[in-house]
Write an enzyme that holds these catalytic residues in place. Sequence first.
Site, mmCIF file in Angstrom:
data_model
loop_
_atom_site.group_PDB
_atom_site.id
_atom_site.type_symbol
_atom_site.label_atom_id
_atom_site.label_comp_id
_atom_site.label_asym_id
_atom_site.label_seq_id
_atom_site.Cartn_x
_atom_site.Cartn_y
_atom_site.Cartn_z
ATOM 1 N N LYS A 239 -0.064 3.792 -2.604
ATOM 2 C CA LYS A 239 -1.068 4.851 -2.452
ATOM 3 C C LYS A 239 -0.434 6.228 -2.258
ATOM 4 O O LYS A 239 -1.137 7.247 -2.360
ATOM 5 C CB LYS A 239 -2.012 4.518 -1.297
ATOM 6 N N SER B 58 0.791 -1.229 0.000
ATOM 7 C CA SER B 58 0.000 0.000 0.000
ATOM 8 C C SER B 58 0.825 1.283 0.000
ATOM 9 O O SER B 58 0.247 2.373 -0.037
ATOM 10 C CB SER B 58 -0.956 0.006 1.199
ATOM 11 N N SER C 255 -5.726 3.276 4.822
ATOM 12 C CA SER C 255 -5.259 2.527 3.653
ATOM 13 C C SER C 255 -6.380 1.897 2.845
ATOM 14 O O SER C 255 -6.264 0.765 2.347
ATOM 15 C CB SER C 255 -4.257 1.434 4.086
#
Length: 382
Positions: free
Chosen positions: A69, A66, A126
């Site tokens: 992101k 993640s 997240s």
Amino acid sequence: MSLSLPTRALGALLFVALLPATLHAAPLPVIPDAPKVDARNYVLIDPASGQTLAAQAADQPVPPASLTKLMTAYLTFQAIGRGSLKPDQVVPVSVAAWKAGGSTMFLQPLLPATVEQMIQGMVVVSGNDAAVALAEAVAGNTDSFVQMMNASARQLGMTHSHFDNVDGLPTPTHKVSAQDVGTLTQAIIRQYPQYLHYFGEKSFTYNKVTQANWNPLVLSDNSVTGMKTGHTDEAGYCLDATATRNGRELIAVVLGSSSRKGSAEAAQALLSYGYHFFNTHRAYQAGQVISRVRNNSAKPAQIQLGSLRDVWVTLPIGRYAELKSSVELAPMTLPLTRGQGIGTLVMSVDGKEVARVPLVALQAVEQAGWFGRLWNRVRSWV
């Protein structure tokens, strides 16, 4: 009766010989190697100078989970900056976003959510659903957004990264290096400071669900300001941690830790190492004349070189006095505009290069006429 010159000299020698040992130069502090931490890849960066203070396999492309992101957030901030999105704008939630799977902020197609809420849902907890929804809002679909991600990576100099999606779910070719995560983090800090508070929020509530920030250091260390966590089986536990202590920022990126606790401890150890054993100094102020070069064909003939931004350098404690600077000039074609690059400032300690900074013309420089060139040559002889 005054002392003769030989007697004065002898007195000086005796005085020096009798100086106490406490006046001798103090030994430089010993700087240990970076700590051994639970991470396959890591990098420690001072964003003021842009220098890497410690690294391990930092250029190896690996699954970032993640941490992907961060690029999704970067492009979202860009869209807000150019006015194509607004923080209070309500964004439709597609079926694809709703069914994104993995970590979630619990978006639903019929439940309103603003751009700001989706940013919070993406960087604090997240949310994969938030990442997909924001990508669709910016580019119309995730495929186009991924193209933007890779184009931005190239522009930022992230030479060891390739994105296949907006949320970090694993694919064979979706990989990012620790150094590139550090580069992206610096870009976010430098270009979008007004949004940094999102990364440090301790919790986020949406759809009647409150979730804590997945970054454990945000909850346990008041000096940690963000940025992002990530985890998949392929990537291990990943953490990009930013911190500020006594006004000084550091970035620690750790990839491939064996546990969430391990990634937090690794980042904490690297940050402590950077704060204990390094200092960052402003070597030159923005607009300060760092060097001058003479060109008899130019008007003015003395061309001032410097940087339009402050020049910072990070060195082990006690070594700043040893810093030496030299200038490498690039081929010069007249005329020059203010801010045009014409060389490089090279800073070194003990002959080892520690930083390179672009040098620019601090004023506009014209091509001199024939009389001006003649006058410049005459003046150079004086």
